[in-house]
Design an enzyme around this catalytic site. Sequence first.
Site, PDB file in Angstrom:
ATOM      1  CG  HIS A  93      -5.953   3.395   1.130  1.00 23.51           C
ATOM      2  ND1 HIS A  93      -6.651   2.215   1.183  1.00 23.51           N
ATOM      3  CD2 HIS A  93      -6.782   4.306   0.555  1.00 23.51           C
ATOM      4  CE1 HIS A  93      -7.864   2.411   0.675  1.00 23.51           C
ATOM      5  NE2 HIS A  93      -7.967   3.664   0.286  1.00 23.51           N
TER       6      HIS A  93
ATOM      7  NE  ARG B 172      -2.081  -0.039   2.259  1.00 20.39           N
ATOM      8  CZ  ARG B 172      -2.556   0.632   3.308  1.00 20.39           C
ATOM      9  NH1 ARG B 172      -3.796   0.493   3.688  1.00 20.39           N
ATOM     10  NH2 ARG B 172      -1.779   1.461   3.978  1.00 20.39           N
TER      11      ARG B 172
ATOM     12  CE1 TYR C 186      -1.903   3.150   7.529  1.00 20.88           C
ATOM     13  CE2 TYR C 186      -1.990   5.470   6.956  1.00 20.88           C
ATOM     14  CZ  TYR C 186      -2.097   4.146   6.590  1.00 20.88           C
ATOM     15  OH  TYR C 186      -2.394   3.818   5.290  1.00 20.88           O
TER      16      TYR C 186
HETATM   17  C1  LIG Z   1     -19.006   3.301   1.739  1.00 28.41           C
HETATM   18  C2  LIG Z   1     -17.633   3.878   1.745  1.00 28.41           C
HETATM   19  N1  LIG Z   1     -17.138   4.397   2.884  1.00 28.41           N
HETATM   20  C3  LIG Z   1     -15.885   4.904   2.904  1.00 28.41           C
HETATM   21  C4  LIG Z   1     -15.113   4.911   1.779  1.00 28.41           C
HETATM   22  C5  LIG Z   1     -13.691   5.479   1.811  1.00 28.41           C
HETATM   23  N2  LIG Z   1     -12.744   4.356   1.739  1.00 28.41           N
HETATM   24  C6  LIG Z   1     -12.128   4.028   0.591  1.00 28.41           C
HETATM   25  S1  LIG Z   1     -11.129   2.710   0.762  1.00 28.41           S
HETATM   26  C7  LIG Z   1     -11.495   2.553   2.400  1.00 28.41           C
HETATM   27  C8  LIG Z   1     -10.880   1.473   3.235  1.00 28.41           C
HETATM   28  C9  LIG Z   1     -11.183   0.106   2.735  1.00 28.41           C
HETATM   29  O1  LIG Z   1     -10.454  -0.833   3.468  1.00 28.41           O
HETATM   30  P1  LIG Z   1     -10.553  -2.358   3.143  1.00 28.41           P
HETATM   31  O2  LIG Z   1     -11.972  -2.750   2.983  1.00 28.41           O
HETATM   32  O3  LIG Z   1      -9.754  -3.086   4.153  1.00 28.41           O
HETATM   33  O4  LIG Z   1      -9.877  -2.487   1.690  1.00 28.41           O
HETATM   34  P2  LIG Z   1      -8.357  -2.124   1.277  1.00 28.41           P
HETATM   35  O5  LIG Z   1      -8.369  -0.673   0.909  1.00 28.41           O
HETATM   36  O6  LIG Z   1      -7.486  -2.413   2.433  1.00 28.41           O
HETATM   37  O7  LIG Z   1      -8.070  -2.977   0.101  1.00 28.41           O
HETATM   38  C10 LIG Z   1     -12.394   3.547   2.791  1.00 28.41           C
HETATM   39  C11 LIG Z   1     -12.898   3.699   4.164  1.00 28.41           C
HETATM   40  C12 LIG Z   1     -15.683   4.377   0.600  1.00 28.41           C
HETATM   41  N3  LIG Z   1     -14.994   4.305  -0.555  1.00 28.41           N
HETATM   42  N4  LIG Z   1     -16.935   3.846   0.611  1.00 28.41           N
END
Ligand SMILES: Cc1ncc(C[n+]2csc(CCOP(=O)(O)OP(=O)(O)O)c2C)c(N)n1
Length: 352
Positions: free
Chosen positions: A245, A241, A254
């Site tokens: 985020h 990425r 970080y």
């Molecule tokens: C069930 C749930 N827990 C926490 C969140 C908060 N949250 C949003 S994005 C994220 C990280 C996701 O990381 P990843 O699966 O690696 O996808 P990326 O954002 O890197 O594309 C989190 C913890 C959420 N949306 N849903």
Amino acid sequence: MNEEGEVDDSLHPGLSEDKIKELYHLMMLAREFDEKLFKMQRSGKIGTYASLKGQEACEIGSGYALEEHDWVVPSFREMGVFITRGADRVKLVQGWMGDTRAFQGDENTRDLPIAIPIASQALHAAGIAWASKIKGEKSCAITYFGDGATSEGDFHEALNFAGVFKLPIVFFCQNNQWAISTPRKVQTASETIAQKAISYGIKGVQIDGNDVLAVYKATKEALERARNGEGPTLIEAITFRLGDHTTSDDASKYRSEEEVSPWVQKDPIQRVVKHFQKIGTWSDEYGAKVKGEVEKEVEEAVEKAMQIPPPGPEDVFKYIFKTLPKDLEEEQKELLEEVNEKKSLQDKGDAV
Ligand SMILES: Cc1ncc(C[n+]2csc(CCOP(=O)(O)OP(=O)(O)O)c2C)c(N)n1
Ligand SMILES: [Mg+2]
């Protein structure tokens, strides 16, 4: 296609150079949308935006391998897949502008709206693939999620279910190394994410997610297996990425410059440019032509989206339930009464 843009002929997916140009065009279009939406957020026209910058090969390569009747079950970072599937460009912008009407689903496509609850969509995709199998259709489901999603129960339940029922499904993990501020190394003790497939009795592959040809090939092969009744595949695409985020995040808190800069060099779009240069089909005129075309397409979509009148309060209640449950029906009524009352008071005030 290696980082120098050279293609190993023995691994070539058999796409013509014209098709590779089409992939390049789509990747450039996704990047242009991405940059424009980011700027719109910064100028207050969008609340929050989740950038896909750096992940274009994953999204365009896999989207390009799908057939029209396949089902796409995304998370929230898959605008590149939607673009490749020919999604309405205006609606894409409208959705990021927070207009729920853009998420009502289109009966003519099999692309589901974005899912914010991490990994929840993997279960929906398994259910859809099960339905396709029961109906005897040749359609597959593909579901997208990140490295962080692999720590959720829903991910494991979906893989298990799909494995047991040998469902026509592809689990596409965009391992972009980070789940907000949580690095991949503390996400799992497994050496790879792909190897998790073994425990569910399904096929797992790890690929270079910044190589659009590898992504296309791996997805195409996984879909073929699924269509032939050989069951699911978990694809782990290694990517990065490049941005924050979302626009609510500051990744510099970080991630170090030393970590990010090598990935800037591995930009999936630049790799295709190097390929064209290597085989002698690149020219600055061609580059400028594509850039001009994608800029025009994005500008037009944004202009149209900006002209759509905003949704009314009643729209908050639509598009989730086919028939609104009683309590929500009452809430909707109350809200509308309140809004109308405020409006009539305001009108009276204005008249005085
Ligand atoms: C069930 C749930 N827990 C926490 C969140 C908060 N949250 C949003 S994005 C994220 C990280 C996701 O990381 P990843 O699966 O690696 O996808 P990326 O954002 O890197 O594309 C989190 C913890 C959420 N949306 N849903
Ligand atoms: Mg991630």
